[in-house]
Scaffold this active site. Sequence first.
Site, PDB file in Angstrom:
ATOM      1  CD  GLU A 156      -6.164  -7.809  -0.595  1.00  0.00           C
ATOM      2  OE1 GLU A 156      -7.237  -7.252  -0.236  1.00  0.00           O
ATOM      3  OE2 GLU A 156      -5.159  -7.171  -0.934  1.00  0.00           O
ATOM      4  CD1 TRP A 165      -8.916   0.455  -4.232  1.00  0.00           C
ATOM      5  CD2 TRP A 165     -10.739   0.342  -5.517  1.00  0.00           C
ATOM      6  NE1 TRP A 165      -9.030  -0.842  -4.675  1.00  0.00           N
ATOM      7  CE2 TRP A 165     -10.144  -0.949  -5.463  1.00  0.00           C
ATOM      8  CE3 TRP A 165     -11.907   0.503  -6.272  1.00  0.00           C
ATOM      9  CZ2 TRP A 165     -10.666  -2.053  -6.130  1.00  0.00           C
ATOM     10  CZ3 TRP A 165     -12.428  -0.595  -6.938  1.00  0.00           C
ATOM     11  CH2 TRP A 165     -11.817  -1.843  -6.868  1.00  0.00           C
ATOM     12  CG  HIS A 223      -2.057  -1.003   1.060  1.00  0.00           C
ATOM     13  ND1 HIS A 223      -1.914  -2.341   1.386  1.00  0.00           N
ATOM     14  CD2 HIS A 223      -3.326  -0.856   0.600  1.00  0.00           C
ATOM     15  CE1 HIS A 223      -3.056  -2.976   1.136  1.00  0.00           C
ATOM     16  NE2 HIS A 223      -3.919  -2.092   0.656  1.00  0.00           N
ATOM     17  CE1 TYR A 231     -11.432  -8.789   1.400  1.00  0.00           C
ATOM     18  CE2 TYR A 231     -10.604  -7.667  -0.548  1.00  0.00           C
ATOM     19  CZ  TYR A 231     -10.380  -8.222   0.689  1.00  0.00           C
ATOM     20  OH  TYR A 231      -9.112  -8.229   1.217  1.00  0.00           O
ATOM     21  CD  GLU A 287      -8.012  -4.661  -3.992  1.00  0.00           C
ATOM     22  OE1 GLU A 287      -8.390  -3.501  -3.755  1.00  0.00           O
ATOM     23  OE2 GLU A 287      -8.121  -5.586  -3.162  1.00  0.00           O
TER      24      GLU A 287
END
Length: 367
Positions: free
Chosen positions: A290, A188, A118, A255, A183
């Site tokens: 994930e 985002w 991150h 998710y 991702e």
Amino acid sequence: MILGLLYTFFWNTPPKNHLIDKKATAETINLFNNLKEISKAHTLFAHQHATEYGHGWKGDEDRSDVKSVVGTHPAMIGVDLSGLSGRASRIIQQNAYDLKKNVVNTYNRGGVTTVAWHFANPVSGGGFYWRDSISKPAVKYIIPGGEAHEKYKLILNEIGQWAKSLKGANGELVPVIFRPFHEFDGDWFWWGAAHCTPEEFKTLWKFTVSYLRDELGVHNFIYAFSPDNKFNTEEEYLVRYPGDEWVDMVGMDNYADVGRDGLNIERAVKKLKIVSDYAKKKNKLAAFTETGLESIPNEKWWTDVLLKIMKSEDLELCYVLVWRNDINSPTHYYAPYPGHISVPNFKEFYEDDFTLFEEDLKDIYNK
């Protein structure tokens, strides 16, 4: 005599290297090959930040919420390089030391580490998330020719130094799965699809790998490519793929389909099959990089959802990682802790022969 010669030959024959790094260490090659073989009949269970902190605790020695529930750590521990940039030098050094200790301890116990990143925006505020009016589309600035390219190289220098500091009990380099810029098909993060072109993203990926591997001499990384779930075909999955010579592992974060946005097992399996089939075709590793259901309100989620997905369609996925258990939040957790309603079902998940935990790993770094 002949048997002795054959034994010597096979014992000393180096493992077959399918990695993109032709100078990868023997332990790294063995980890890749063993994960590939394991994925034909099993999957490693992984949990992000499992041994760093958990539901209501932080920093306890040899502790994880998973171990508190079933008596052993996850087979794979997720860590993050977020603390190795964007901070004062002394803080970066302390973070690097703490992270190294975590990874080395996992290795010496026989477990595996996967490393996310991150990455705080290196050219603007806003952190790793995209924040309108604050964030800048940093990818075009940090790739070769960009005004912040040299700054990015300094950040990679820190990562390279950290990677080469990972030494096992006998002085060997510890292999890890490195999963940068995950991702990327969402918007985002500042490296997301809305903030850079496919070619800019591919350039960033290629430079990152080549600089770490070829310039800094990092030879204990397995490189993992993991978009979110915004694809329905192999062609869509590969829009930002830099090429087979730049990726060791293909994966997916998801998710939405496992309960966050409504349960759709069929859709989750379809997407994972695209990933798994590509890995089989190209001799890559595949993983469910994930996933999870926050707070795990479905007490049968482990077997009725996750295990059902993983056992479908002859998927060959070497691990499945659920996200972290927050220290303070009463709701932000993805693995059970003692007393949680899903503990009995998680124990069923743990006892299933398909799932592997740390105690199940035997010489995963050896031939």
